[in-house]
Scaffold this motif. Structure first.
Motif, PDB file in Angstrom:
ATOM      1  N   LEU A 186       0.835  -1.202   0.000  1.00  0.00           N
ATOM      2  CA  LEU A 186       0.000   0.000   0.000  1.00  0.00           C
ATOM      3  C   LEU A 186       0.872   1.254   0.000  1.00  0.00           C
ATOM      4  N   GLY A 187       1.911   1.256   0.818  1.00  0.00           N
ATOM      5  CA  GLY A 187       2.819   2.402   0.877  1.00  0.00           C
ATOM      6  C   GLY A 187       3.522   2.646  -0.447  1.00  0.00           C
ATOM      7  N   ALA A 188       3.966   1.566  -1.098  1.00  0.00           N
ATOM      8  CA  ALA A 188       4.621   1.706  -2.400  1.00  0.00           C
ATOM      9  C   ALA A 188       3.643   2.262  -3.431  1.00  0.00           C
ATOM     10  N   GLY A 189       2.405   1.765  -3.406  1.00  0.00           N
ATOM     11  CA  GLY A 189       1.394   2.268  -4.326  1.00  0.00           C
ATOM     12  C   GLY A 189       1.090   3.737  -4.095  1.00  0.00           C
ATOM     13  N   LEU A 190       0.999   4.129  -2.835  1.00  0.00           N
ATOM     14  CA  LEU A 190       0.759   5.539  -2.518  1.00  0.00           C
ATOM     15  C   LEU A 190       1.920   6.409  -2.993  1.00  0.00           C
TER      16      LEU A 190
ATOM     17  N   GLY B  37       1.720   6.785  -6.688  1.00  0.00           N
ATOM     18  CA  GLY B  37       0.615   7.685  -7.007  1.00  0.00           C
ATOM     19  C   GLY B  37       0.977   9.140  -6.780  1.00  0.00           C
ATOM     20  N   ILE B  38       1.697   9.407  -5.712  1.00  0.00           N
ATOM     21  CA  ILE B  38       2.134  10.781  -5.429  1.00  0.00           C
ATOM     22  C   ILE B  38       3.102  11.261  -6.503  1.00  0.00           C
TER      23      ILE B  38
ATOM     24  N   SER C 123      -2.010   7.179 -14.432  1.00  0.00           N
ATOM     25  CA  SER C 123      -1.488   5.831 -14.327  1.00  0.00           C
ATOM     26  C   SER C 123      -1.240   5.277 -15.728  1.00  0.00           C
ATOM     27  N   PRO C 124      -0.099   4.639 -15.963  1.00  0.00           N
ATOM     28  CA  PRO C 124       0.264   4.231 -17.318  1.00  0.00           C
ATOM     29  C   PRO C 124      -0.532   3.057 -17.883  1.00  0.00           C
TER      30      PRO C 124
END
Length: 82
Positions: free
Chosen positions: A8-12, A15-16, A25-26
């Motif tokens: 989740l942290g990596a995704g956030l 996203g930032i 998002s590609p």
């Protein structure tokens, strides 16, 4: 729980970064899911290649470890275990 929080942290974080760069998002969601399935199957390539030389071990690995990792516990197996 820790791997989920890290994911989740990596995704956030990604996203930032996308937001700061002003890009979207590609990949559309279905393409992203297909890519994730490819990653899941692709991570099995090296263990499979290592076990090909030992045929009985290879058959056991595909039947038990690989299927369990990719598919989870199958319904028929759950009924037998219960």
């Amino acid at each position: 729980m820790k791997p989920y929080l890290l994911s989740l942290g990596a995704g956030l974080l990604v996203g930032i970064v996308y937001s700061l760069l002003g890009v979207r998002s590609p990949a559309p969601p279905i393409i992203a899911l297909v890519g994730l399935a490819g990653i899941l199957l692709g991570e099995q390539v090296i263990p499979l290649a290592k076990r090909i030389a030992d045929r009985p071990e290879f058959a056991r690995f595909v039947r038990e470890d690989c299927a369990q990792h990719v598919l989870g516990r199958l319904p028929a197996k759950r009924e037998r275990d219960a």
